[in-house]
Write a protein that holds these residues in place. Structure first.
Motif, PDB file in Angstrom:
ATOM      1  N   TRP A  42       0.815  -1.211   0.000  1.00 27.49           N
ATOM      2  CA  TRP A  42       0.000   0.000   0.000  1.00 27.49           C
ATOM      3  C   TRP A  42       0.852   1.266   0.000  1.00 27.49           C
ATOM      4  CZ3 TRP A  42      -4.809   0.604  -1.291  1.00 27.49           C
ATOM      5  CH2 TRP A  42      -5.662  -0.509  -1.269  1.00 27.49           C
ATOM      6  N   THR A  43       2.057   1.204   0.537  1.00 28.22           N
ATOM      7  CA  THR A  43       2.950   2.363   0.458  1.00 28.22           C
ATOM      8  C   THR A  43       3.322   2.660  -0.987  1.00 28.22           C
ATOM      9  OG1 THR A  43       3.860   1.896   2.661  1.00 28.22           O
ATOM     10  CG2 THR A  43       5.165   3.296   1.197  1.00 28.22           C
ATOM     11  N   VAL A  44       3.646   1.617  -1.735  1.00 29.48           N
ATOM     12  CA  VAL A  44       3.962   1.810  -3.150  1.00 29.48           C
ATOM     13  C   VAL A  44       2.761   2.364  -3.902  1.00 29.48           C
ATOM     14  CG1 VAL A  44       4.580   0.620  -5.287  1.00 29.48           C
ATOM     15  CG2 VAL A  44       5.747   0.045  -3.157  1.00 29.48           C
ATOM     16  N   ARG A  45       1.581   1.847  -3.612  1.00 31.48           N
ATOM     17  CA  ARG A  45       0.382   2.337  -4.289  1.00 31.48           C
ATOM     18  C   ARG A  45       0.134   3.806  -3.975  1.00 31.48           C
ATOM     19  NH1 ARG A  45      -3.720  -2.789  -3.129  1.00 31.48           N
ATOM     20  NH2 ARG A  45      -2.641  -4.303  -4.483  1.00 31.48           N
ATOM     21  N   MET A  46       0.326   4.200  -2.720  1.00 36.40           N
ATOM     22  CA  MET A  46       0.107   5.593  -2.350  1.00 36.40           C
ATOM     23  C   MET A  46       1.120   6.507  -3.028  1.00 36.40           C
ATOM     24  SD  MET A  46      -0.854   5.273   1.720  1.00 36.40           S
ATOM     25  CE  MET A  46      -0.879   7.059   1.881  1.00 36.40           C
ATOM     26  N   LEU A  47       2.380   6.073  -3.107  1.00 36.39           N
ATOM     27  CA  LEU A  47       3.394   6.884  -3.778  1.00 36.39           C
ATOM     28  C   LEU A  47       3.076   7.051  -5.257  1.00 36.39           C
ATOM     29  CD1 LEU A  47       6.682   5.524  -2.137  1.00 36.39           C
ATOM     30  CD2 LEU A  47       5.579   7.727  -1.737  1.00 36.39           C
ATOM     31  N   CYS A  49       0.078   6.868  -6.670  1.00 39.43           N
ATOM     32  CA  CYS A  49      -1.092   7.747  -6.792  1.00 39.43           C
ATOM     33  C   CYS A  49      -0.728   9.209  -6.557  1.00 39.43           C
ATOM     34  CB  CYS A  49      -2.177   7.311  -5.802  1.00 39.43           C
ATOM     35  SG  CYS A  49      -2.952   5.723  -6.201  1.00 39.43           S
ATOM     36  N   THR A  50       0.128   9.460  -5.554  1.00 40.36           N
ATOM     37  CA  THR A  50       0.552  10.833  -5.284  1.00 40.36           C
ATOM     38  C   THR A  50       1.322  11.418  -6.456  1.00 40.36           C
ATOM     39  OG1 THR A  50       0.668  10.358  -2.905  1.00 40.36           O
ATOM     40  CG2 THR A  50       1.846  12.299  -3.700  1.00 40.36           C
ATOM     41  N   ALA A  51       2.225  10.617  -7.042  1.00 36.93           N
ATOM     42  CA  ALA A  51       2.999  11.098  -8.184  1.00 36.93           C
ATOM     43  C   ALA A  51       2.097  11.400  -9.375  1.00 36.93           C
ATOM     44  CB  ALA A  51       4.057  10.060  -8.562  1.00 36.93           C
ATOM     45  N   VAL A  52       1.138  10.511  -9.626  1.00 33.82           N
ATOM     46  CA  VAL A  52       0.242  10.718 -10.768  1.00 33.82           C
ATOM     47  C   VAL A  52      -0.628  11.952 -10.558  1.00 33.82           C
ATOM     48  CG1 VAL A  52      -1.719   9.735 -12.020  1.00 33.82           C
ATOM     49  CG2 VAL A  52       0.232   8.299 -11.436  1.00 33.82           C
ATOM     50  N   LEU A  53      -1.192  12.104  -9.355  1.00 38.06           N
ATOM     51  CA  LEU A  53      -2.038  13.258  -9.079  1.00 38.06           C
ATOM     52  C   LEU A  53      -1.249  14.562  -9.136  1.00 38.06           C
ATOM     53  CD1 LEU A  53      -4.260  11.887  -6.160  1.00 38.06           C
ATOM     54  CD2 LEU A  53      -4.905  12.235  -8.551  1.00 38.06           C
ATOM     55  N   SER A  54      -0.020  14.550  -8.631  1.00 40.70           N
ATOM     56  CA  SER A  54       0.815  15.751  -8.685  1.00 40.70           C
ATOM     57  C   SER A  54       1.127  16.122 -10.124  1.00 40.70           C
ATOM     58  CB  SER A  54       2.111  15.524  -7.901  1.00 40.70           C
ATOM     59  OG  SER A  54       1.833  15.260  -6.541  1.00 40.70           O
ATOM     60  N   PHE A  55       1.443  15.121 -10.935  1.00 43.47           N
ATOM     61  CA  PHE A  55       1.733  15.388 -12.344  1.00 43.47           C
ATOM     62  C   PHE A  55       0.506  15.961 -13.050  1.00 43.47           C
ATOM     63  CE2 PHE A  55       1.588  13.870 -16.754  1.00 43.47           C
ATOM     64  CZ  PHE A  55       2.708  14.512 -17.255  1.00 43.47           C
TER      65      PHE A  55
END
Length: 223
Positions: A42-47, A49-55
């Motif tokens: 879940w840590t990898v998934r959150m990272l 998702c955060t990267a995609v949303l930030s982009f």
């Protein structure tokens, strides 16, 4: 008179890999390992998702939506906006600019760089021209110019995203840029493919235990 004799007891068939009547050996659970696997997944998934949303929000959003983003480089607006924060500005009619607003605009002198400061004075002329005086919250004196807002639109700061500008600047470094832009997507793609194709260990263990229990019956069981 007919006597009813008890049915002979059927011998218990030995289970595979063990003596007759032996209970199936259950695998020892490893809760710590399972917890670490769950946390890592879940840590990898959150990272991701955060990267995609930030982009999407910082790179794609300003091109398709009606807002702009800019990284604050100085501390002139601290503590409201610190260096490294990203400001999100939306369009505003020039006629609606008022004292107290934080706006983003080009200064009228030197290199005409973009600044984000607070409006402290608004001067409207008869021909519709709007001129403003601004000052940074952390500065002791107003800016040494009067800026005429050209066009019909000004940009007012609506939101501040803390520290993300520092991350963007760091990612622009050559080594990290190569790592995150080229190697990281490849690694994530391989990891996702392995996660899809590789059967879960928990499912295999559960199926094995169910099959073993189905083959083994306790002593004295009848059909």
């Amino acid at each position: 008179m007919t006597a009813v004799l008890p049915a002979p007891r059927t011998a218990q068939a030995p289970s595979a890999g063990g003596p007759a009547g032996a209970r199936p050996v259950r695998r020892r659970r490893r809760p710590v390992r399972a917890l670490l696997r769950f946390t890592g997944r879940w840590t990898v998934r959150m990272l991701v998702c955060t990267a995609v949303l930030s982009f999407l929000g910082l790179a794609v959003g300003p091109r398709v939506a009606d807002y702009r983003t800019m990284t604050m480089l100085t501390g002139s607006m601290a503590p409201t906006i610190d260096p490294g924060d990203v400001v999100v500005s939306t369009p505003l009619d020039v006629e609606d600019v008022e004292v107290g607003m934080v706006i983003t605009y080009h200064i009228p002198i030197d290199d005409h760089r973009v600044v984000t400061h607070r409006v402290i004075e608004v001067d409207r002329t008869a021909d519709g021209t709007v001129a403003v005086r601004t000052q940074g919250d952390a500065n002791d004196a107003p800016d040494p110019w009067t800026a005429v807002l050209s066009g019909d639109t000004a940009y007012q700061v609506q939101a501040v995203v803390p520290e993300i500008g520092n991350v963007i600047t760091l990612l622009r470094e050559s080594v990290l840029s190569t790592l995150f832009v080229q190697l990281l997507p490849i690694g994530l793609g391989v990891w996702m493919l392995l996660a899809i194709w590789r059967p879960g260990r928990e499912v295999d263990d559960a199926d094995t235990h169910t099959a073993t229990a189905a083959r083994t019956e306790p002593p004295g069981a009848t059909r």
